[in-house]
Structures are given as C-alpha cells and as structure tokens.
Design an enzyme around this catalytic site. Sequence first.
Site, mmCIF file in Angstrom:
data_model
loop_
_atom_site.group_PDB
_atom_site.id
_atom_site.type_symbol
_atom_site.label_atom_id
_atom_site.label_comp_id
_atom_site.label_asym_id
_atom_site.label_seq_id
_atom_site.Cartn_x
_atom_site.Cartn_y
_atom_site.Cartn_z
ATOM 1 N N SER A 271 0.967 -1.373 0.055
ATOM 2 C CA SER A 271 -0.129 -0.094 0.023
ATOM 3 C C SER A 271 0.765 1.342 0.233
ATOM 4 O O SER A 271 2.100 1.076 0.436
ATOM 5 C CB SER A 271 -0.849 -0.096 1.156
ATOM 6 O OG SER A 271 -1.557 1.277 1.357
ATOM 7 N N HIS A 272 0.204 2.479 -0.379
ATOM 8 C CA HIS A 272 0.930 3.742 -0.331
ATOM 9 C C HIS A 272 1.014 4.251 0.944
ATOM 10 O O HIS A 272 1.758 4.881 1.384
ATOM 11 C CB HIS A 272 0.146 4.687 -1.234
ATOM 12 C CG HIS A 272 0.357 4.513 -2.707
ATOM 13 N ND1 HIS A 272 -0.097 3.614 -3.336
ATOM 14 C CD2 HIS A 272 1.301 5.053 -3.713
ATOM 15 C CE1 HIS A 272 0.175 3.669 -4.711
ATOM 16 N NE2 HIS A 272 0.984 4.469 -4.838
ATOM 17 N N SER A 273 0.176 3.679 2.073
ATOM 18 C CA SER A 273 0.209 4.066 3.331
ATOM 19 C C SER A 273 0.823 2.813 4.331
ATOM 20 O O SER A 273 0.115 1.704 4.077
ATOM 21 C CB SER A 273 -1.400 4.525 3.705
ATOM 22 O OG SER A 273 -1.409 4.518 5.119
ATOM 23 N N SER B 28 -0.049 2.636 -9.184
ATOM 24 C CA SER B 28 1.684 2.622 -8.878
ATOM 25 C C SER B 28 2.277 1.533 -8.169
ATOM 26 O O SER B 28 3.362 1.298 -8.095
ATOM 27 C CB SER B 28 1.983 4.270 -8.725
ATOM 28 O OG SER B 28 1.303 4.142 -7.486
#
Length: 129
Positions: free
Chosen positions: A9-11, A71
């Site tokens: 995840s981006h987080s 992404s």
Amino acid sequence: MSVALVIVSHSVQLAEGVVELASQMAKDVELRAAGGTDDGRIGTSFDKVSDAVTELRQAGHDVAILTDLGSATMTVESVLDLLDDDEAAHVRFADGPLVEGAVAAAVTAQVGGDLDAVVAAAAARELFG
C-alpha cells in the site's frame, strides 16, 4: 508448500491494518506489510516489497502479493520482473480489491489452498458473495 501474502500500500498504516484484519481470519498464514516509502512518506518502496518477498521465500512459502493502487502494482511488477524463473514460479501478483481480496486470499491459504487458489480467491472474493 504454504502460501504467504505481501500487502503493498501507499500507506504504512493501511498495509499494517490489512495485515491485522486478515490475520484475524487466518492466524496461521504469514502476512507482511510493505507500505509507504523507505522514509515513511506516502508511496511505495521497491526494497520493502522485495525484502518481504525474499523473507517469505527463504522461509519456504509461495507468495501472493496484493496492492492498493496502480503505481503500487507497477512497483510489484518491477519486483517480479527481477525474479529468476525458479523464484517467479513461486511469487504472483493477486489482482483484486485490497481488503476483501486479502481476507479471501488469507482464508484460502489458511485452509491449504495453493498459490493458484489463493490468487483466484483474491480476485473473485468468493468468500463474501
């Protein structure tokens, strides 16, 4: 061979939260969070994903990888592109919704599903109708 999951995840918090949730449903499945950039910002890290895959493969697991956004998927594709043919046979991208897919994949791995079954469960979300 058991199947483990890497949650990308981006987080950092989102990846860890998905691991926490899926772990509640599949206590015997190895899960790794690979969230955020190397310096803790929003984004993805090739090294975090690669390190998680390497750790799980060295422990003898096949590995399914789930992502949150496009992404992150590109980062995973870069990791997969650098695997040799033998390793590539044991690591797969699971294209499905992050939370529901991760839980479905983890439960499938918990009951002994192979890599194909785990990847299919992530995409199909069959456990949730």
